[in-house]
Design an enzyme around this catalytic site. Sequence first.
Site, PDB file in Angstrom:
ATOM      1  N   HIS A  38       1.141  -1.367   0.457  1.00 49.40           N
ATOM      2  CA  HIS A  38      -0.069  -0.124  -0.362  1.00 49.40           C
ATOM      3  C   HIS A  38       0.879   0.776  -0.223  1.00 49.40           C
ATOM      4  O   HIS A  38       0.707   2.124  -0.640  1.00 49.40           O
ATOM      5  CB  HIS A  38      -0.925  -0.347   1.111  1.00 49.40           C
ATOM      6  CG  HIS A  38      -2.168  -1.107   1.283  1.00 49.40           C
ATOM      7  ND1 HIS A  38      -2.151  -2.079   1.702  1.00 49.40           N
ATOM      8  CD2 HIS A  38      -2.741  -1.549   0.323  1.00 49.40           C
ATOM      9  CE1 HIS A  38      -2.554  -3.473   1.794  1.00 49.40           C
ATOM     10  NE2 HIS A  38      -3.812  -2.421   0.168  1.00 49.40           N
TER      11      HIS A  38
ATOM     12  N   ASP B 232      -6.090  -1.001  -8.465  1.00 45.39           N
ATOM     13  CA  ASP B 232      -5.678  -2.300  -7.007  1.00 45.39           C
ATOM     14  C   ASP B 232      -6.555  -3.374  -7.039  1.00 45.39           C
ATOM     15  O   ASP B 232      -7.403  -3.506  -6.397  1.00 45.39           O
ATOM     16  CB  ASP B 232      -5.877  -1.622  -5.780  1.00 45.39           C
ATOM     17  CG  ASP B 232      -5.789  -2.118  -4.576  1.00 45.39           C
ATOM     18  OD1 ASP B 232      -5.777  -1.053  -3.775  1.00 45.39           O
ATOM     19  OD2 ASP B 232      -4.831  -2.885  -4.957  1.00 45.39           O
ATOM     20  N   SER B 233      -6.527  -4.338  -8.495  1.00 49.71           N
ATOM     21  CA  SER B 233      -7.124  -4.872  -8.831  1.00 49.71           C
ATOM     22  C   SER B 233      -7.026  -6.890  -8.188  1.00 49.71           C
ATOM     23  O   SER B 233      -5.359  -6.604  -7.727  1.00 49.71           O
ATOM     24  CB  SER B 233      -7.592  -4.970  -9.700  1.00 49.71           C
ATOM     25  OG  SER B 233      -6.798  -6.021 -10.844  1.00 49.71           O
TER      26      SER B 233
HETATM   27  N1  SAM Z   1      -3.410  -6.442  -3.158  1.00 51.30           N
HETATM   28  C1  SAM Z   1      -4.450  -6.992  -4.343  1.00 51.30           C
HETATM   29  C2  SAM Z   1      -3.911  -7.602  -5.058  1.00 51.30           C
HETATM   30  O1  SAM Z   1      -2.376  -7.184  -5.092  1.00 51.30           O
HETATM   31  O2  SAM Z   1      -4.466  -9.039  -5.373  1.00 51.30           O
HETATM   32  C3  SAM Z   1      -5.281  -6.625  -3.979  1.00 51.30           C
HETATM   33  C4  SAM Z   1      -6.763  -5.983  -3.151  1.00 51.30           C
HETATM   34  S1  SAM Z   1      -8.139  -5.449  -3.592  1.00 51.30           S
HETATM   35  C5  SAM Z   1      -8.802  -7.067  -2.275  1.00 51.30           C
HETATM   36  C6  SAM Z   1      -9.180  -6.446  -4.927  1.00 51.30           C
HETATM   37  C7  SAM Z   1     -10.128  -5.491  -4.681  1.00 51.30           C
HETATM   38  O3  SAM Z   1     -10.441  -6.006  -6.425  1.00 51.30           O
HETATM   39  C8  SAM Z   1     -10.958  -7.259  -4.887  1.00 51.30           C
HETATM   40  O4  SAM Z   1     -11.656  -6.345  -3.325  1.00 51.30           O
HETATM   41  C9  SAM Z   1     -11.971  -7.021  -5.752  1.00 51.30           C
HETATM   42  O5  SAM Z   1     -13.291  -7.342  -5.339  1.00 51.30           O
HETATM   43  C10 SAM Z   1     -11.595  -6.230  -6.926  1.00 51.30           C
HETATM   44  N2  SAM Z   1     -12.227  -6.024  -7.997  1.00 51.30           N
HETATM   45  C11 SAM Z   1     -12.136  -7.523  -8.564  1.00 51.30           C
HETATM   46  N3  SAM Z   1     -12.176  -6.718  -9.830  1.00 51.30           N
HETATM   47  C12 SAM Z   1     -12.884  -5.660  -9.930  1.00 51.30           C
HETATM   48  C13 SAM Z   1     -14.062  -5.109 -10.782  1.00 51.30           C
HETATM   49  N4  SAM Z   1     -13.950  -5.244 -11.972  1.00 51.30           N
HETATM   50  N5  SAM Z   1     -14.096  -3.189 -10.468  1.00 51.30           N
HETATM   51  C14 SAM Z   1     -14.281  -2.851  -9.086  1.00 51.30           C
HETATM   52  N6  SAM Z   1     -13.889  -3.623  -8.040  1.00 51.30           N
HETATM   53  C15 SAM Z   1     -13.087  -5.362  -8.703  1.00 51.30           C
END
Ligand code: SAM
Length: 284
Positions: free
Chosen positions: A61, A154-155
């Site tokens: 982060h 951050d996906s």
């Molecule tokens: N640091 C982590 C990593 O490197 O894998 C990522 C953390 S964060 C929890 C990732 C988030 O992306 C998840 O909560 C997931 O639900 C979200 N996410 C995945 N696809 C998405 C989309 N199309 N739109 C918005 N959020 C999404």
Amino acid sequence: MALWFEEEQGGQARKFRVERTIYQAVSPFQRIDIVETSALGRMLLLDGLVMCSEGDEFIYHEMMAHVPLFSHPKGRSVLIIGGGDGGTAREVLRHPSVERCTLVEIDGMVVDACKAHFHQTACAFEDPRLTLYVQDGIAFVAQSEERFDLILVDSTDPQGLAAPLFGDEFYRHIFRLLTDDGMVVAQAESAYFQPDQQRAVLARMNSLFPRNYLYQYFNLSYPGNMWGFALGSKGPCPLLDFREVDLNASGMEFRYYSAAIHRASFALPAFQARNVAGLVTRFA
Ligand code: SAM
């Protein structure tokens, strides 16, 4: 008998001893677990993959937030796509220059679970400058008319839910929503396990941005421990325009990030530099 959680990647596996399960649910999008591990404290898992842990989330982060924020002349408006744990938003909101932070997370259950059981990162949601949208990131950027100085993707990994966040249409909207000196940073996987993904995200950025970079961080909870961020810039160079004087004057304290780490993070091992040759802007 001790309980262990195992994450397999590329024929290797990492195991974490689990003391207890704190939260478990299946949302319309994914399985969500929060467990207490003896090595890294509380750990958020999505579909069985480590997202972040109390013990080392500061690394990811801090590096996702402070490298672009101390490279941009004055980041006022920041968009975070994904990031439902709140950790990236927490670090972004440490900057007094940030007036508004918009976070678009597709799965509201991730936010709720972290608010209830992972306050270390979810504390960000208490900041009045943060606006949360529970929505698909691709749908948000397609209809938004706002402008942002920084967009942080951050996906989760580039498949399933997050697949559209690595596509051409998504990046065309990102480019449109960024201000004239705006920058985008995207989670760019591991040089060891996903070299093709690193090349693909940089190639996509290269098709739009005049300056493109890859920078590294080393944490404990991700496979191989060396992972990267891809950075696309409409203007600022993260080294030549690095605001080290402002960093030193900020009085901000970090656990991983520093001026030396800011610079060193752009140094790539030879095999990785060759893998992304021609896709990373030279620091001239
Ligand atoms: N640091 C982590 C990593 O490197 O894998 C990522 C953390 S964060 C929890 C990732 C988030 O992306 C998840 O909560 C997931 O639900 C979200 N996410 C995945 N696809 C998405 C989309 N199309 N739109 C918005 N959020 C999404």
